[in-house]
Write an enzyme that holds these catalytic residues in place. Structure first.
Site, PDB file in Angstrom:
ATOM      1  N   GLU A 138       0.840  -1.202   0.000  1.00 48.88           N
ATOM      2  CA  GLU A 138       0.000   0.000   0.000  1.00 48.88           C
ATOM      3  C   GLU A 138       0.870   1.246   0.000  1.00 48.88           C
ATOM      4  O   GLU A 138       2.097   1.176   0.165  1.00 48.88           O
ATOM      5  CB  GLU A 138      -0.942  -0.017   1.203  1.00 48.88           C
ATOM      6  CG  GLU A 138      -1.935  -1.178   1.150  1.00 48.88           C
ATOM      7  CD  GLU A 138      -2.937  -1.147   2.286  1.00 48.88           C
ATOM      8  OE1 GLU A 138      -2.739  -0.363   3.230  1.00 48.88           O
ATOM      9  OE2 GLU A 138      -3.912  -1.907   2.230  1.00 48.88           O
TER      10      GLU A 138
ATOM     11  N   HIS B  65      -8.949  10.209   4.097  1.00 50.13           N
ATOM     12  CA  HIS B  65      -8.723   9.174   3.097  1.00 50.13           C
ATOM     13  C   HIS B  65      -8.979   9.784   1.729  1.00 50.13           C
ATOM     14  O   HIS B  65     -10.007  10.433   1.512  1.00 50.13           O
ATOM     15  CB  HIS B  65      -9.646   7.977   3.330  1.00 50.13           C
ATOM     16  CG  HIS B  65      -9.220   6.763   2.586  1.00 50.13           C
ATOM     17  ND1 HIS B  65      -9.366   6.631   1.222  1.00 50.13           N
ATOM     18  CD2 HIS B  65      -8.626   5.614   3.007  1.00 50.13           C
ATOM     19  CE1 HIS B  65      -8.890   5.458   0.838  1.00 50.13           C
ATOM     20  NE2 HIS B  65      -8.433   4.826   1.907  1.00 50.13           N
TER      21      HIS B  65
END
Length: 543
Positions: free
Chosen positions: A119, A241
């Site tokens: 990630e 996010h």
């Protein structure tokens, strides 16, 4: 009469942190686990990415430490980072031992092993996951284990109102002795007596208008600990996010960061990419950089969203790696194997919180805080992807061990009075709560969001002061309700965020202000002290 309960350990929160701690204590003591709604209602259930840890032979603790420190923009506690990562494999092994069904894959040499993904911000593939619904797999597994244990009692639809400390009852030295809890089914405030209380109540992203979080992420544990006398730290660092689904019917649906990790590209409406203008790592840059880049492009072009495109990958690859995202998007008419996903940034993770040591101990004896509501020093100015579920398990295990060591210490029983509502009445003006709730979240989004200025923060400070007064008067005169308690807590948390943001005269990590765009050479945590703060001598100081 309302019920009074007695337990050895009271856990407020039923996510990964709370359930891990409960399961590791239940062979020794009687544990109660409280949930605001159903047991799966917390943030853990909705976590998509996975758990970061040093599992692969090509990876090292030093590499994971370095990635975490880099993402934290100089503000991580290296001791806390090392403590967490050195315990990562043991924590993941514990989850596996509980039966969490992490995804496996065929390796190059033909043997089957756990699939590790990469990630944003990670230099190695080190994120173990259960497809793209890791949180759901962890939550369901741990809940099943907890329900089967005779020493764990789970109580749903219980909203903690306030912690009870011996100091409030005139008994010294001060320690936490329980909590007042609103039973949302009966509307009665119950008394929970406990020798040890653990806050595992999650974050506070609901303080913002747009969030990827569940409705219950209202900062209850942080607010209660602050009122009880605990310090909080680094509340200005709220992670947004970068990719939440933008659709009028989609409520708070997070599009996992693993899509970018597996080659997903961010594009403007005309199909052009833009991340190279902002960072050489492009789509794999840390979340704060990606969120600011998207925010910049949206404001520059006056567009409602940008697009995340994984459609260049095969349909088989997409369905095997992202079945949850695929099905959810398809329910809104978006086939991610054929078309890009419309996305916007949204408040996602609270990096600051209640100050704790490596055993999860707070500033009050017998009160612990673990998971997102705590401040361990791990995340610094920006959380590295998938370190959060790891932190939940590592610190839950550490707190459980610390509580076990203290079980033999005799504690004098404390007589806790029932909740007094003799002077309050039922409200006929609930519209005030609804209006204040909406106003709070809107001005926090506008004034204390991804990009800040001193003038915006001062406007927010003015409004929060007025809200404090209005909510105090309402709280003092009317029967409490779910909405009122959460609004009261969100107002406290918003105040802490604003105070922290005003105190930081620089831009660092998740805190970006146009008035102080550069970072200072002197790096310090923002620590706030409540007026009733009293440290105790036998506790190790927080990192």
């Amino acid at each position: 009469m309302p019920h009074a309960y007695r337990y050895d350990v009271l856990v407020i929160g039923s996510g990964a942190a709370g359930l891990t701690l409960a399961l590791n204590l239940a062979d020794h003591v009687k544990v109660a686990v409280l949930s605001k709604a159903e047991l799966v209602a917390g943030s853990t259930y909705w976590a998509q990415g996975g758990v970061a840890g040093v599992i692969d032979k090509s990876d090292t603790i030093e590499a994971h430490v370095s990635d975490t420190l880099t993402a934290g923009a100089g503000l991580c506690s290296e001791d806390a980072v090392r403590f967490t990562i050195e315990h990562s494999k043991a924590s993941i092994d514990w989850l596996i031992s509980q039966g969490v069904p992490f995804t496996k894959a065929q390796m190059a040499d033909g043997h089957e092993d756990y699939h590790l993904t990469k990630e944003g911000g990670h230099s190695h593939r080190r994120v173990i996951h259960a497809a793209d619904a890791t949180g759901q797999a962890i939550s369901q597994t741990l809940i099943e284990r907890a329900l089967a244990h005779p020493n764990i009692e789970t109580l749903s639809n219980r909203l903690a109102v306030d912690l009870i400390t011996s100091e409030k009852l005139g008994i010294h030295p001060n320690r936490c002795v329980g909590a007042y809890v609103l039973n949302l089914k009966t509307d009665e405030v119950e008394v929970f007596h406990a020798n040890h209380v653990v806050l595992a109540s999650g974050g506070a992203s609901k303080v913002y208008l747009y969030t990827s979080n569940v409705d219950g992420a209202t900062g209850d544990g942080i607010a209660m600990a602050w009122r009880a006398g605990c310090r909080v730290a680094n509340m200005e660092f709220n992670q947004f996010h970068p990719t939440c689904l933008f659709h009028p019917q989609a409520k708070s649906f997070l599009v996992t960061e693993a899509i970018r990790g597996e080659g997903g590209l961010l594009k403007l409406p005309d199909g052009s990419r833009f991340m190279a203008k902002f960072d050489k790592r492009e789509e794999l840059a840390p979340r704060d950089i990606v969120a600011r880049a998207i925010d910049h492009e949206m404001k520059r072009l006056g567009i409602d969203c940008v697009y995340l495109d994984i459609s260049h990958k095969s349909k088989e690859f997409i369905l095997s790696h992202f079945p949850n995202v695929y099905q959810r998007c398809l329910s809104y008419g978006i086939d991610i194997t054929q078309a890009p996903i419309p996305v916007v940034p949204a408040a996602h993770y609270t990096c600051g919180g209640i100050m704790v040591d490596t055993a999860g101990r707070t500033d009050i004896r017998n009160l612990y805080a673990i998971g997102e509501c705590s401040f361990t020093g791990l995340h610094g100015a920006n959380r590295l992807a998938s370190n959060s579920l790891l932190e939940c398990v590592v610190y839950a295990l550490a707190s459980a061990e610390d509580i076990k060591k203290r079980l033999s210490v005799p504690l004098t029983p404390v007589d806790i009075p029932d909740w007094d509502e003799s002077q309050v009445t039922d409200s006929d003006e609930n519209v005030i709560i609804a209006h204040n709730w909406d106003e709070l979240r809107r001005f926090m989004w506008d004034y204390v969001g991804i990009v800040r200025t001193t003038k915006r923060l001062m406007r927010a400070r003015h409004r929060i002061n007025l809200l404090h007064q209005e909510i105090y008067e309402f709280y003092s005169n009317y029967k409490i309700s779910n909405d009122l308690i959460e609004l009261r807590n969100l107002t406290v948390v918003a105040d802490l965020i604003i105070s922290s943001a005003m105190a930081r005269k620089e831009s660092r990590g998740l805190h970006y202000t146009l008035d102080y765009p550069d970072s200072l050479s002197k790096i310090e945590d923002t620590i706030l002290y409540p007026t009733n703060y009293h440290p105790y001598a036998d506790r190790e100081p927080s990192s």
